[in-house]
Design an enzyme around this catalytic site. Structure first.
Site, PDB file in Angstrom:
ATOM      1  N   CYS A   1      11.129  -3.780  55.086  1.00  0.00           N
ATOM      2  CA  CYS A   1      10.408  -4.261  56.010  1.00  0.00           C
ATOM      3  C   CYS A   1       9.406  -5.382  55.656  1.00  0.00           C
ATOM      4  O   CYS A   1       9.463  -6.461  55.271  1.00  0.00           O
ATOM      5  CB  CYS A   1       9.247  -3.316  55.827  1.00  0.00           C
ATOM      6  SG  CYS A   1       8.485  -3.176  57.448  1.00  0.00           S
TER       7      CYS A   1
ATOM      8  N   HIS B   1      14.442   0.868  57.912  1.00  0.00           N
ATOM      9  CA  HIS B   1      13.816   1.952  56.425  1.00  0.00           C
ATOM     10  C   HIS B   1      14.639   2.624  56.063  1.00  0.00           C
ATOM     11  O   HIS B   1      15.005   4.000  56.619  1.00  0.00           O
ATOM     12  CB  HIS B   1      12.407   2.641  56.849  1.00  0.00           C
ATOM     13  CG  HIS B   1      11.243   1.432  57.255  1.00  0.00           C
ATOM     14  ND1 HIS B   1      10.946   1.211  56.210  1.00  0.00           N
ATOM     15  CD2 HIS B   1      10.438   0.874  57.896  1.00  0.00           C
ATOM     16  CE1 HIS B   1       9.260   0.450  56.092  1.00  0.00           C
ATOM     17  NE2 HIS B   1       9.592   0.198  57.376  1.00  0.00           N
TER      18      HIS B   1
ATOM     19  N   GLU C   1      15.066   4.377  53.075  1.00  0.00           N
ATOM     20  CA  GLU C   1      14.511   4.782  52.816  1.00  0.00           C
ATOM     21  C   GLU C   1      13.699   5.901  52.938  1.00  0.00           C
ATOM     22  O   GLU C   1      13.971   7.349  52.862  1.00  0.00           O
ATOM     23  CB  GLU C   1      13.223   4.431  51.626  1.00  0.00           C
ATOM     24  CG  GLU C   1      11.923   4.180  52.305  1.00  0.00           C
ATOM     25  CD  GLU C   1      11.941   2.863  53.119  1.00  0.00           C
ATOM     26  OE1 GLU C   1      10.900   2.830  52.907  1.00  0.00           O
ATOM     27  OE2 GLU C   1      12.764   2.233  53.901  1.00  0.00           O
TER      28      GLU C   1
END
Length: 224
Positions: free
Chosen positions: A87, A195, A197
């Site tokens: 990002c 994302h 994660e």
């Protein structure tokens, strides 16, 4: 040997804790890296996480590229260290010249925050080798300036060299050629807007599909 993955924190970073946790879930030791320190602390790979570095003043990532830590990241990337930008981190890597193109305001000028499907377009990078080519992965997207753009020549080069790593199945932000993530020419530096994660455990994310990215980096480090 336990791989050490450094995670940078800038003023305004939001997702450094999540990125560090994802690295640990994959079996790495996470190391906190501070933006003002020109020191990578002996890490084997680096994650430039999401957020709003320096408040996204000027342009997203435009100030962060001048941080002392980024000088070390650029030098390490040029030596072949795996580097991932997520990002805002993707924006930083583009501003720093480690990846081509730019991330601009989403089509429609709206912030997009939802889970999305990505196609794994390349498995030959340090951050995507654990996936099967063409696989679908489900990860969150949350950005207002995630529209990937580059010249036609650059886009053709990325396509021709197999450097488009992830594509949107349902392009939510108008990115050219549905591009969600790209790599450097040597496949060691990867940037993506969604994302991974936030997709490491089925209990807390939409899936655990994002873990493959972090496992891939460990493979790249431990087999180097």
């Amino acid at each position: 040997m336990t791989a050490k993955v450094g995670v940078i924190t800038f003023p305004g970073t939001l997702d450094d804790v999540d990125a560090a946790r994802a690295a640990r879930l994959a079996g790495a030791e996470s190391v906190n890296l501070w933006h003002a320190d020109a020191d990578l602390k002996g890490v084997d790979a680096v994650i430039v996480p999401g957020g709003f570095s320096y408040g996204d003043y000027l342009r997203c990532g435009a100030i962060a590229k001048f941080a002392p830590v980024m000088g070390e990241v650029i030098a390490a990337a040029q030596r072949g260290m795996p580097v991932l930008g997520i990002c805002n981190g993707f924006q930083v890597l583009c501003e720093a010249g480690l990846l081509p193109g730019a991330l601009t305001r989403n089509a429609g000028l709206h912030f997009v925050c939802r889970d999305i499907w990505l196609e794994v377009a390349s498995t030959s990078t340090a951050w995507s080798s654990r996936y099967e080519a063409g696989a679908d992965i489900l990860v969150p997207l949350k950005s207002g300036e995630g529209r990937y753009q580059a010249s036609e020549a650059v886009l053709d080069e990325l396509e021709g060299e197999g450097r488009v790593v992830f594509r949107y199945r349902d392009n939510p932000n108008g990115s050219q050629r549905d591009i969600a993530g790209i790599s450097s020419a040597n496949g060691r530096v990867v940037g993506l807007m969604p994302h991974p994660e936030h997709a490491t455990e089925a209990l807390t994310g939409p899936s655990d599909d994002g873990l493959g990215i972090f496992y891939s980096a460990l493979d790249a480090v431990l087999t180097a």
